[in-house]
Design a protein around this motif. Structure first.
Motif, PDB file in Angstrom:
ATOM      1  N   ASP A  29       0.829  -1.211   0.000  1.00  0.00           N
ATOM      2  CA  ASP A  29       0.000   0.000   0.000  1.00  0.00           C
ATOM      3  C   ASP A  29       0.861   1.259   0.000  1.00  0.00           C
ATOM      4  N   HIS A  30       2.013   1.204   0.704  1.00  0.00           N
ATOM      5  CA  HIS A  30       2.925   2.356   0.669  1.00  0.00           C
ATOM      6  C   HIS A  30       3.354   2.632  -0.763  1.00  0.00           C
ATOM      7  N   VAL A  31       3.753   1.540  -1.439  1.00  0.00           N
ATOM      8  CA  VAL A  31       4.260   1.670  -2.800  1.00  0.00           C
ATOM      9  C   VAL A  31       3.178   2.237  -3.717  1.00  0.00           C
ATOM     10  N   LEU A  32       1.969   1.680  -3.626  1.00  0.00           N
ATOM     11  CA  LEU A  32       0.904   2.119  -4.522  1.00  0.00           C
ATOM     12  C   LEU A  32       0.472   3.556  -4.206  1.00  0.00           C
ATOM     13  N   GLY A  33       0.351   3.870  -2.943  1.00  0.00           N
ATOM     14  CA  GLY A  33      -0.061   5.218  -2.549  1.00  0.00           C
ATOM     15  C   GLY A  33       0.937   6.262  -3.008  1.00  0.00           C
ATOM     16  N   THR A  34       2.220   6.002  -2.781  1.00  0.00           N
ATOM     17  CA  THR A  34       3.216   6.993  -3.169  1.00  0.00           C
ATOM     18  C   THR A  34       3.424   6.986  -4.685  1.00  0.00           C
ATOM     19  N   PHE A  35       3.078   5.881  -5.338  1.00  0.00           N
ATOM     20  CA  PHE A  35       3.109   5.856  -6.807  1.00  0.00           C
ATOM     21  C   PHE A  35       2.076   6.852  -7.350  1.00  0.00           C
ATOM     22  N   GLY A  36       0.888   6.837  -6.760  1.00  0.00           N
ATOM     23  CA  GLY A  36      -0.130   7.822  -7.133  1.00  0.00           C
ATOM     24  C   GLY A  36       0.364   9.235  -6.849  1.00  0.00           C
ATOM     25  N   LEU A  37       1.060   9.376  -5.716  1.00  0.00           N
ATOM     26  CA  LEU A  37       1.573  10.693  -5.327  1.00  0.00           C
ATOM     27  C   LEU A  37       2.582  11.226  -6.351  1.00  0.00           C
ATOM     28  N   ILE A  38       3.385  10.331  -6.895  1.00  0.00           N
ATOM     29  CA  ILE A  38       4.351  10.756  -7.924  1.00  0.00           C
ATOM     30  C   ILE A  38       3.618  11.403  -9.094  1.00  0.00           C
ATOM     31  N   LEU A  39       2.544  10.751  -9.537  1.00  0.00           N
ATOM     32  CA  LEU A  39       1.776  11.308 -10.661  1.00  0.00           C
ATOM     33  C   LEU A  39       1.257  12.698 -10.300  1.00  0.00           C
ATOM     34  N   VAL A  40       0.760  12.817  -9.077  1.00  0.00           N
ATOM     35  CA  VAL A  40       0.206  14.099  -8.646  1.00  0.00           C
ATOM     36  C   VAL A  40       1.299  15.172  -8.610  1.00  0.00           C
ATOM     37  N   ILE A  41       2.419  14.851  -7.989  1.00  0.00           N
ATOM     38  CA  ILE A  41       3.488  15.846  -7.853  1.00  0.00           C
ATOM     39  C   ILE A  41       4.066  16.210  -9.220  1.00  0.00           C
ATOM     40  N   ASP A  42       4.367  15.197 -10.015  1.00  0.00           N
ATOM     41  CA  ASP A  42       4.989  15.474 -11.313  1.00  0.00           C
ATOM     42  C   ASP A  42       4.078  16.336 -12.193  1.00  0.00           C
ATOM     43  N   THR A  43       2.771  16.016 -12.181  1.00  0.00           N
ATOM     44  CA  THR A  43       1.854  16.803 -13.010  1.00  0.00           C
ATOM     45  C   THR A  43       1.699  18.219 -12.451  1.00  0.00           C
ATOM     46  N   SER A  44       1.690  18.329 -11.122  1.00  0.00           N
ATOM     47  CA  SER A  44       1.600  19.664 -10.533  1.00  0.00           C
ATOM     48  C   SER A  44       2.789  20.509 -10.941  1.00  0.00           C
ATOM     49  N   VAL A  45       3.977  19.926 -10.915  1.00  0.00           N
ATOM     50  CA  VAL A  45       5.178  20.660 -11.317  1.00  0.00           C
ATOM     51  C   VAL A  45       5.068  21.066 -12.783  1.00  0.00           C
ATOM     52  N   HIS A  46       4.543  20.162 -13.574  1.00  0.00           N
ATOM     53  CA  HIS A  46       4.301  20.452 -14.993  1.00  0.00           C
ATOM     54  C   HIS A  46       3.364  21.650 -15.140  1.00  0.00           C
ATOM     55  N   LEU A  47       2.302  21.663 -14.339  1.00  0.00           N
ATOM     56  CA  LEU A  47       1.332  22.762 -14.389  1.00  0.00           C
ATOM     57  C   LEU A  47       1.956  24.082 -13.974  1.00  0.00           C
ATOM     58  N   ILE A  48       2.776  24.028 -12.917  1.00  0.00           N
ATOM     59  CA  ILE A  48       3.321  25.269 -12.364  1.00  0.00           C
ATOM     60  C   ILE A  48       4.488  25.787 -13.204  1.00  0.00           C
ATOM     61  N   TRP A  49       5.416  24.882 -13.524  1.00  0.00           N
ATOM     62  CA  TRP A  49       6.657  25.333 -14.157  1.00  0.00           C
ATOM     63  C   TRP A  49       6.718  25.040 -15.664  1.00  0.00           C
ATOM     64  N   GLY A  50       5.715  24.323 -16.176  1.00  0.00           N
ATOM     65  CA  GLY A  50       5.736  23.982 -17.598  1.00  0.00           C
ATOM     66  C   GLY A  50       6.577  22.749 -17.860  1.00  0.00           C
ATOM     67  N   PRO A  51       6.539  22.268 -19.089  1.00  0.00           N
ATOM     68  CA  PRO A  51       7.185  20.992 -19.396  1.00  0.00           C
ATOM     69  C   PRO A  51       8.701  21.084 -19.551  1.00  0.00           C
ATOM     70  N   GLU A  52       9.234  22.300 -19.756  1.00  0.00           N
ATOM     71  CA  GLU A  52      10.659  22.419 -20.034  1.00  0.00           C
ATOM     72  C   GLU A  52      11.481  22.374 -18.754  1.00  0.00           C
ATOM     73  N   GLY A  53      12.747  22.002 -18.899  1.00  0.00           N
ATOM     74  CA  GLY A  53      13.645  22.048 -17.765  1.00  0.00           C
ATOM     75  C   GLY A  53      14.105  23.479 -17.499  1.00  0.00           C
ATOM     76  N   PHE A  54      14.655  23.713 -16.320  1.00  0.00           N
ATOM     77  CA  PHE A  54      15.160  25.017 -15.929  1.00  0.00           C
ATOM     78  C   PHE A  54      16.661  24.946 -15.719  1.00  0.00           C
ATOM     79  N   ALA A  55      17.399  25.758 -16.452  1.00  0.00           N
ATOM     80  CA  ALA A  55      18.827  25.855 -16.169  1.00  0.00           C
ATOM     81  C   ALA A  55      19.005  26.793 -14.980  1.00  0.00           C
ATOM     82  N   VAL A  56      19.920  26.456 -14.112  1.00  0.00           N
ATOM     83  CA  VAL A  56      20.140  27.290 -12.932  1.00  0.00           C
ATOM     84  C   VAL A  56      21.543  27.891 -13.016  1.00  0.00           C
ATOM     85  N   PRO A  57      21.647  29.229 -13.100  1.00  0.00           N
ATOM     86  CA  PRO A  57      22.964  29.851 -13.229  1.00  0.00           C
ATOM     87  C   PRO A  57      23.733  29.843 -11.902  1.00  0.00           C
ATOM     88  N   LEU A  58      25.020  29.624 -12.005  1.00  0.00           N
ATOM     89  CA  LEU A  58      25.874  29.652 -10.819  1.00  0.00           C
ATOM     90  C   LEU A  58      26.454  31.041 -10.647  1.00  0.00           C
TER      91      LEU A  58
END
Lengths: 307, 247, 321
Positions: free
Chosen positions: A95-124
């Motif tokens: 159940d831990h595995v399945l629950g957090t598997f669902g959570l991955i989908l939620v988090i990843d899609t939320s990040v997609h919604l907030i930051w868009g599909p592209e990666g972010f380069a971070v300047p040093l």
């Protein structure tokens, strides 16, 4: 063989190992104390990288961004603990595995919604962006040295935390005997939430540190989590010491395997055969290592004491 | 004649704690041999080493002339050693009859049989029901094991151990947690069984032990301090001092 | 007199619907739904095979997608070599060689990884099977000849005269019949003496060992059977998609398979089928509304874990039997 390359790649391996340790330590901490398998740990690593990337643009300073992002990732971890993890502690690992598997989908899609599909380069900052010559002829990026330094400092800090503080005592006691900790009158829910947030913060830190090298991207979480699992399996699930040594071993083997395996293969097979088989073998090297270690020691290198 | 089971210089420690300290013991074929001792004396640890659940640090276990010290648990069961557990250990998700039938099925050389439904195999079901009938449980054979009471679970433990037809039965506190009536039934049952099988019995109920045992060994701090008939044990000064608490 | 339980009725209704609806879709001009049903049925075979170890054996394998990939590559690689030359030992278009390779290599991979994984238990087992699955993933990823990351297009479907897999209805029917056979095989195994030992070991391994069963070999055997069946499903999937890539064997694919089993209801014959149906229909439904469908999907998965233990079968069956 090119010794300069060997030294540089060894340092790269150590750097990768220490980053893996940051992710794996949180994973093993949460498992050791909460007996909870968090598949979404890699997603927290990814969220940490995105938060830090955004903050770098807002405040204009990478290091300052990390300082602000750390408590924010801890808060993300706390939120996950309150909303989901806490309700699954009493369930089985499936159940831990399945629950957090669902959570991955939620988090990843939320990040997609907030930051868009592209990666972010971070300047040093400029002073970190250069290179240093550590020996004659051996030049490595300053920033990689910083990662090694931070990784070692965190490892030292965790060692101190677990072995010499009241919280560490509770953590060690909680890992071996939950009932006892409750009997001591410690609010175990508070302790669990704290541990979860700490684990999230460590994963987030790893994500922040890697983002200037690889950029922050949605897929980074799924890539690191498997390797982190391999690390804690080899080290012994729940063992901090095991996570540290296994992370270094994996970091070194993976990096050195990818650079030198074809040269080693060429010693005893044709050049063609070496060039075809080396990439396949080196990408599987850590799994082969895991299989060999587990065939001999099913509980990993440093199995924690039986609870 | 050699004993059925011969334990020599058996040692086992956990960390710094010595649970089994130089245990030497012979169990003769057909006897009911009881092991008594205070809590924490290492009785269950001893049984677990005999059944193969734990490996001793040193010493040897010889069963029917064969050294079994390093044999895995399943292989010892095949040779004819079975055990019951102090804390009921049954397959709770399956029916009562399934539990017993599996123990009967285990007597076959192997169970790599994939086609015929196991619940249609007559001898497994028949023999299983007969065994359960001895405890008056045949009426509940098809209920999920988890639905039965603690006392009934203790009886099923014995039925499962019996089903194997093992020569040596290691019974770890079969009376644990039973009420007075249930205990009496269990004692009667063991009395009946006595002589038909070799039994190594761990039990806290002293009345039961002295009523049942042919011989008794007293285990204190992992060490056997005395072995003898019930009368000998009763009059042994060491035992009275160390265990029965009399001055 | 044959007495049908509620679960039996459910099984009959679902399987009949699966048999009748797809051809009707085709004849009414909705070929899309026939294709959807074919994918559903193929993944259901994989879920049924996973259920043997996950549901009945209590072995939480988090690497079963590897077998799907192996099965699909067992179609793609022979077809590739038959078309472009090289590696004559396996080259060929025949379904016989494809299925043989899919099943045998999956079985060997299951034997090797299972032998090591089964020495461990609990969370170690989950993670190790996952890691071995990823090992297979990276293996295919690193072979440039078969497309590496980009995957391999399967130019020609397996040849199995007189049938023709290019005909979508025939492909569906083959998948459907395979599913029925897979369900019967698993059901038979589970009810057999072997299956009783497997389930006993799930319920109480120590007790089974004490009875005299070397449970390790029973679990390993089940693991190999399950892997081989899942490899067969992979060969079908390769024929269906006419494409194979490492992405088919990633750990999230394995997670999806596990979810199908749990969503439908483990330890029932029809559970994995209903789980696969629920999973794929939900996926199809949500993704037709938004590209961010993973968000509600993930929330539903979490809700299932938190609130719907026993899965769809459990919900429909209710308390009564």
């Amino acid at each position: 063989m090119d010794y300069t390359l060997l030294i540089v790649q060894t340092l790269n391996g150590v750097q990768l190992g220490l980053l893996l340790f940051l992710v794996a330590s949180g994973l093993t901490l949460v498992f050791g104390i909460l007996d909870f398998v968090n598949l979404a740990h890699g997603s927290i690593y990814m969220v940490g990288a995105f938060i830090c990337a955004s903050l770098t643009f807002v405040v204009g300073n990478f290091l300052l961004a990390i300082l602000i992002a750390l408590p924010l990732t801890a808060a993300v971890g706390y939120g996950i603990e309150r909303l989901l993890a806490r309700h699954l502690y009493a369930r089985d690992h499936l159940d831990h595995v399945l629950g957090t598997f669902g959570l991955i989908l939620v988090i990843d899609t939320s990040v997609h919604l907030i930051w868009g599909p592209e990666g972010f380069a971070v300047p040093l900052p400029a002073w970190l962006d250069g290179q240093v010559e550590i020996f004659t002829g051996v030049v490595i990026p300053t920033y990689r040295l910083l990662i090694i330094g931070v990784g070692l400092a965190v490892a030292g800090g965790l060692y101190w935390l677990v072995n010499f503080t009241r919280l560490g005592m509770l953590i060690r006691a909680g890992a071996s005997n939950r009932v006892m900790v409750s009997a001591l009158g410690i609010d175990i829910q508070w302790l669990f939430a704290l541990v979860f947030a700490l684990g999230a913060m460590l994963a987030g830190l790893a994500g922040m540190l890697i983002s200037p090298i690889t950029e922050a991207s949605i897929s980074m979480g799924g890539e690191i989590i498997i390797t982190a699992f391999v690390v804690i399996i080899i080290g012994g699930i729940g063992s901090m010491k095991g996570a540290f040594f296994a992370a270094l071993i994996i970091g070194l083997i993976d990096t050195l395997g990818r650079s030198f395996l074809d040269d080693i293969f060429k010693l005893f097979m044709s050049s063609d055969a070496a060039e075809t088989s080396a990439p396949a073998i080196s990408s599987m090297l850590i799994y082969i290592l895991m299989a060999v270690i587990l065939a001999v020691r099913p509980q990993g290198l440093f199995p924690p004491k039986v609870r | 004649m050699a004993a059925l089971l011969e334990i020599t210089s058996l040692r086992k420690s956990f960390g710094g704690v010595t649970a089994t300290d130089d245990v030497n013991l012979k169990v003769e074929k057909g006897e009911l041999h009881a092991i008594i001792g205070p809590n924490g004396a290492g009785k269950t640890t001893l049984i677990s080493q005999l059944s193969g659940a734990l490996r001793p640090d040193s010493g040897s276990i010889v069963f029917q002339g064969e050294n079994i010290t390093n044999r895995p648990a399943y292989s010892r069961a095949r040779l004819g050693i079975t055990r019951s557990f102090q804390i009921t250990s049954l397959i709770m998700s399956m029916t009562v009859l399934d539990n017993v039938a599996l123990a009967i099925q285990a007597r076959d050389k192997h169970s790599f049989r994939f086609l015929k439904p196991a619940r249609d195999i007559e001898y497994l079901r028949e023999e299983g029901r007969e065994l359960l009938a001895q405890f008056g449980l045949d009426g509940r054979a098809d209920e999920p094991t988890v639905a039965l009471s603690h006392g009934e679970h203790r009886q099923i433990e014995i039925a499962v151990a019996l089903a194997s037809k093992a020569e040596l039965m290691l019974l770890d506190e079969p009376m644990a947690g039973l009420g007075p009536t249930e205990s009496t039934t269990m004692i009667e049952f063991l009395k009946d069984l006595k002589g038909k099988r070799t039994i190594l019995l761990i039990e806290h109920d002293m009345d039961a032990v002295f009523a049942l045992a042919d011989r008794i060994s007293v285990l204190v701090y992992g060490h056997i301090i005395a072995t003898g008939t019930p009368d000998e044990i009763r009059s042994n000064d060491d035992v009275r001092h160390a265990y029965l608490g009399e001055e | 007199m044959l007495q049908l339980t509620r679960t039996d009725w459910l099984t009959l209704v679902v399987m009949l619907a699966l048999l009748i609806l797809p051809p009707v879709f085709l004849w009414t001009g909705n070929e899309f739904y026939l294709l959807l049903a074919t994918r559903l049925v193929i993944l259901a075979i994989a879920a049924v095979s996973l259920n043997l170890v996950l549901g009945y054996g209590g072995l939480v394998s988090f690497g079963h997608a590897a077998y799907i990939g192996i099965g699909a590559y067992a179609v793609g690689i022979p077809v590739y070599h038959e078309t472009y030359g090289g590696f004559e030992a396996v080259a060929g278009y025949g379904a016989g060689i494809h299925i043989l390779l899919a099943v045998v290599i999956s079985a060997i991979f299951a034997l090797f990884t299972g032998a090591i994984s089964l020495r461990t238990k609990g969370v170690y087992f989950i993670m190790i099977t996952m890691a071995f699955g990823m090992m297979a993933y990276y293996f295919f990823l690193s072979i440039d000849e078969y497309g590496g990351d980009d995957g391999l297009v399967i130019d020609i479907r397996s040849e199995i005269p007189p049938l023709n897999l290019d005909n979508p209805l025939q492909l569906f029917m083959i998948a459907y019949v395979s599913l029925v056979i897979a369900m019967i095989v698993v059901k038979t195994i589970v009810n057999s003496r072997f299956g009783m030992v497997l389930q006993g070991a799930k319920g109480n391994n120590e007790r089974m060992v004490t009875m005299g069963y070397n449970t390790y070999f029973y679990k390993l055997t089940a693991y190999v059977i399950s892997g081989a069946m899942c490899g067969y499903a992979g060969a079908l999937l390769g024929n269906f998609t006419t494409f194979v890539s490492p992405d088919m064997m990633g750990w999230s694919r394995s997670g999806e398979l596990m979810f199908m089993v749990i969503l439908g209801g483990a330890t029932t014959a029809i559970g994995p089928v209903m789980g696969a149906a629920g999973f794929i229909l939900l996926e199809e439904f949500l993704s037709s509304y938004t590209i961010f469908w993973h968000l509600p999907f993930g929330l539903i998965l979490i809700a299932v874990v938190l609130f719907a233990r026993g899965g769809l079968v459990g919900l429909i069956k209710g308390k009564g039997k």
